[in-house]
Motif scaffolding. Structure first.
Motif, PDB file in Angstrom:
ATOM      1  N   THR A   2       0.790  -1.232   0.000  1.00  0.00           N
ATOM      2  CA  THR A   2       0.000   0.000   0.000  1.00  0.00           C
ATOM      3  C   THR A   2       0.821   1.281   0.000  1.00  0.00           C
ATOM      4  N   GLY A   3       2.084   1.170   0.362  1.00  0.00           N
ATOM      5  CA  GLY A   3       2.890   2.374   0.506  1.00  0.00           C
ATOM      6  C   GLY A   3       2.664   3.071   1.830  1.00  0.00           C
ATOM      7  N   GLU A   4       1.872   2.459   2.673  1.00  0.00           N
ATOM      8  CA  GLU A   4       1.575   3.026   3.978  1.00  0.00           C
ATOM      9  C   GLU A   4       1.957   2.047   5.069  1.00  0.00           C
ATOM     10  N   GLY A   5       2.425   2.592   6.154  1.00  0.00           N
ATOM     11  CA  GLY A   5       2.722   1.784   7.323  1.00  0.00           C
ATOM     12  C   GLY A   5       1.672   2.008   8.386  1.00  0.00           C
ATOM     13  N   ILE A   6       1.847   1.354   9.488  1.00  0.00           N
ATOM     14  CA  ILE A   6       0.901   1.476  10.592  1.00  0.00           C
ATOM     15  C   ILE A   6       0.813   2.911  11.076  1.00  0.00           C
TER      16      ILE A   6
END
Length: 88
Positions: A49-53
Motif C-alpha cells: 500500500t505504501g503506507e505503514g501502521i
C-alpha cells in the motif's frame, strides 16, 4: 539498493525480482513478499500500500478529530484544503 543487492540480501533470483518490479509487475507469493520486506526493513503492508501502521494511525486520528468538529467547521476546513491543493 540495487535489484542485484536485494537479490543477494533475500536469497531470491534477480530475474524473479525483476518480474516483481518491472513494467508487467507480478505479485510475489506471501513468503517472497516477507523476504523482500525484511530485506528492506519495511512491513509487507508498506510494500503493498505504501503506507505503514503509523500513517494509518495518523489518518484515523485526523479523521476522528475532523468528524468531531461541528459541520460548519468541517465545511471551512474542506474549503481551505481545496484552495491549498489548487494553489500547488
Amino acid at each position: 539498493m540495487t535489484v542485484k543487492e536485494l537479490a543477494a540480501k533475500t536469497g531470491l533470483i534477480k530475474g524473479s525480482l525483476d518480474n516483481y518490479l518491472g513494467v508487467r509487475a507480478s505479485i510475489p507469493p506471501a513468503d517472497v513478499a516477507v523476504k523482500i520486506a525484511k530485506a528492506l526493513n519495511v512491513s509487507v503492508e508498506y510494500l503493498v500500500t505504501g503506507e505503514g501502521i503509523e500513517e494509518k494511525e495518523l489518518k484515523n486520528e485526523v479523521m476522528k478529530n475532523f468528524y468531531s468538529l461541528p459541520k460548519n467547521m468541517q465545511s471551512a476546513i474542506k474549503e481551505l484544503l481545496k484552495a491549498a491543493v489548487e494553489r500547488k
